[in-house]
Motif scaffolding. Structure first.
Motif: not given
Length: 547
Positions: A219-229, A255-259
């Motif tokens: 959940q955290r990684f998905e939110a971080d990726f979306r925030f950077n977009l 960032k997506f690599a974390d996902i």
């Protein structure tokens, strides 16, 4: 991160309880009662289906055509009421979900935006990642999964007590000879289902436990990726001018690599869990038939009795295996609950910070801004930015604060606005309805230019022609044609145009007290001088503090 324990459910109850004691509790309890009734009706219909199994398969075995058609008629009636119950159970469940979500969203927004907490979380607390995602998605998931899991548990308990007596009766006793001793086990299929479920639950918990932190991190990684977009979209012009596409692409892929890496771990863990649960559920289909087959071939039970045993065993075993079948959903629910409780804890920590750093006393005033013995410090409460500052500002007066960067000019404006809690002293401040703060980069909410100009305290009934004339007077004539266009104007307009819009708010809303933090930094000297001349001409009674 906590595993399933008393503390987890205590935290979850802390999130759940407020809605059920709120002003909407009556509607909530009526909906919940209706949903529970329909779920119990479905369980009752399943009991009738179990009895139907015996009659139907006995009719087939005996080649009794009349009984066959009677059984089909009974099936049609049961299926009709089952469908109605299932449809309205889902419909009312979704109705309760959206009402609960609306109330809880409002509650969290109040907590987040109260006393500038949203700002202080961003500046002083870096443990709360993506509060927008927690409010928009985590609340929705928490409510839907809480209802689904709790109703599933209720249904499993009721199903268990409804079918366990049936299974006890139809399975009959099991006679075993052990070392010459005859042992009789009454209702042996019940005991078999219980042992089978205990074994399955234990193995599932061992295999599935790592899913809880993995889902939390996902959940955290998905939110971080979306925030950077979103950041790139909001700063598209700057990125384009820098030709930073390659850098941004690389950053986004990291960032997506974390996902990717975390999701791969979830895949591997779920594969292991599915290996077990799939095998567990498949064996449960044939297991009761294998155990009851000797009695069938011995002609002690008919085909209908055999199928009734298999169906009753399946219901009991499924009920006892609630954790096995729901573990993935439970792990997701646990992760979401953890994120929401962490969010609440961090809000509480900001409230504590505000209460322990409240040495700056704010008093209301109708006729002046008064700063007395004001000292402003960094968050360490040791390093002074400003010390023992005192001044007064009355209507019609202006004050210009100048100095090199880093000496605390902007922090002074933040302190006057109540955003910076570190320090001591006394500030007498007019009511916020009479004040207007202009930061260096104006805030333009998504909406029409009309909405932007009357933000935050303007008259919502102001005539459009007045707003068009205002835009023309600000050298923004081309925007007058787009007054009612909805757009992300912060990306369409240059910083200079945005600062013109901010001054337009002053001329439109006519505040008595104006505070500006480098509000004309993007304008040329001539435009800046003309704006200030107009300000002093049109609002001669207003007080102005400018950095």
């Amino acid at each position: 991160m906590k595993q399933f324990n008393k503390e987890v459910f205590k935290d979850a109850w802390h999130l759940i309880k407020p809605y059920w004691v709120s002003s909407e509790k009556k509607t909530a309890y009526i909906l919940l009662a209706a949903i529970i009734f329909l779920n119990l009706a479905i369980v009752f219909i399943n009991v009738l289906f179990n009895l139907w199994y015996k009659e139907f398969y006995n009719a087939l075995q005996e080649l009794n055509e009349k009984a066959f058609w009677v059984a089909l008629g009974q099936f049609s009636a049961l299926a009709f009421f089952y469908i109605i119950s299932a449809v309205y159970s889902l419909y009312l469940n979704q109705m309760l979900q959206i009402k609960w979500r609306k109330w809880l969203t409002d509650e969290f927004l109040n907590k987040w935006m109260d006393k500038k907490i949203y700002y202080h979380l961003q500046v002083f607390n870096h443990q709360t990642d993506n509060p927008d995602q927690r409010i928009s998605e985590d609340l929705n998931m928490f409510i839907s999964q809480s209802l689904s899991l709790s109703l599933g548990l209720l249904s499993s308990v009721v199903t268990l007590f409804s079918f366990i007596s049936i299974l006890w009766i139809v399975s009959g006793p099991l006679h075993l000879s052990v070392f010459g001793f005859l042992i009789t086990i009454p209702g042996y299929m019940v005991w078999a289902a219980l042992i089978y479920a205990i074994f399955g639950t234990w193995i599932t918990a061992v295999i599935g436990r790592p899913l809880i932190p993995l889902n939390f991190n996902q959940q955290r990684f998905e939110a971080d990726f979306r925030f950077n977009l979103v950041r790139i979209r909001e700063n598209s012009e700057s990125v384009a001018l820098y030709s930073g596409e390659e850098k941004e692409h690389g950053h986004l892929m990291r960032k997506f690599a974390d996902i990717f890496e975390n999701y791969w771990k979830i895949m591997v863990r779920q594969k292991k869990l599915t290996w077990f649960t799939s095998g567990y559920n498949q064996i449960a289909i044939i297991f009761p038939i294998l155990v009851a087959a000797p009695r069938f071939f011995a002609k002690k039970i008919q085909l209908g009795g055999l199928m009734q045993i298999a169906q009753a065993f399946g219901q009991v075993q499924t009920s006892l295996s609630y954790i096995v079948n729901s573990y993935t959903a439970l792990a997701n629910w646990h992760a979401v609950a953890d994120r929401l409780r962490t969010f609440e804890h961090n809000i509480q920590s900001i409230k504590a910070l505000q209460s322990t750093n409240n040495n700056i006393k704010y008093k209301p005033s109708d006729y002046l801004l008064s700063v007395k013995n004001l000292s402003i410090m960094l968050p360490d409460n040791k390093t002074y930015l400003i010390k023992n500052l005192s001044f007064e500002l009355k209507p019609t007066q202006s004050l210009l604060i100048v100095g090199p960067s880093g000496i605390g000019k902007s922090t002074l404006v933040r302190t006057i606005a109540g955003l910076w809690p570190f320090g001591d002293g006394e500030i007498e401040l007019p009511q916020k309805e009479k004040t207007l703060f202009l930061p260096q980069k104006p805030y333009l909410p998504i909406g029409t230019l009309r909405d932007i100009l009357i933000y935050p305290n303007g008259d919502p009934s102001v005539d459009n022609e007045v707003l068009k004339e205002l835009l023309i007077s600000l050298n923004l004539k081309y925007l007058s044609k787009h007054l009612l266009d909805v757009n992300m104007w912060s990306q369409v307009l240059s910083l200079g145009e945005q600062q013109y819009i901010a001054f337009g708010r002053i001329f439109l809303q006519k505040p008595d007290w104006i505070f500006m933090d480098e509000a004309t930094s993007a304008l040329d000297e001539k435009s800046e001088r003309l704006l200030y001349m107009r300000l002093f001409k049109e609002l001669p009674q207003s007080a102005c503090l400018s950095v």
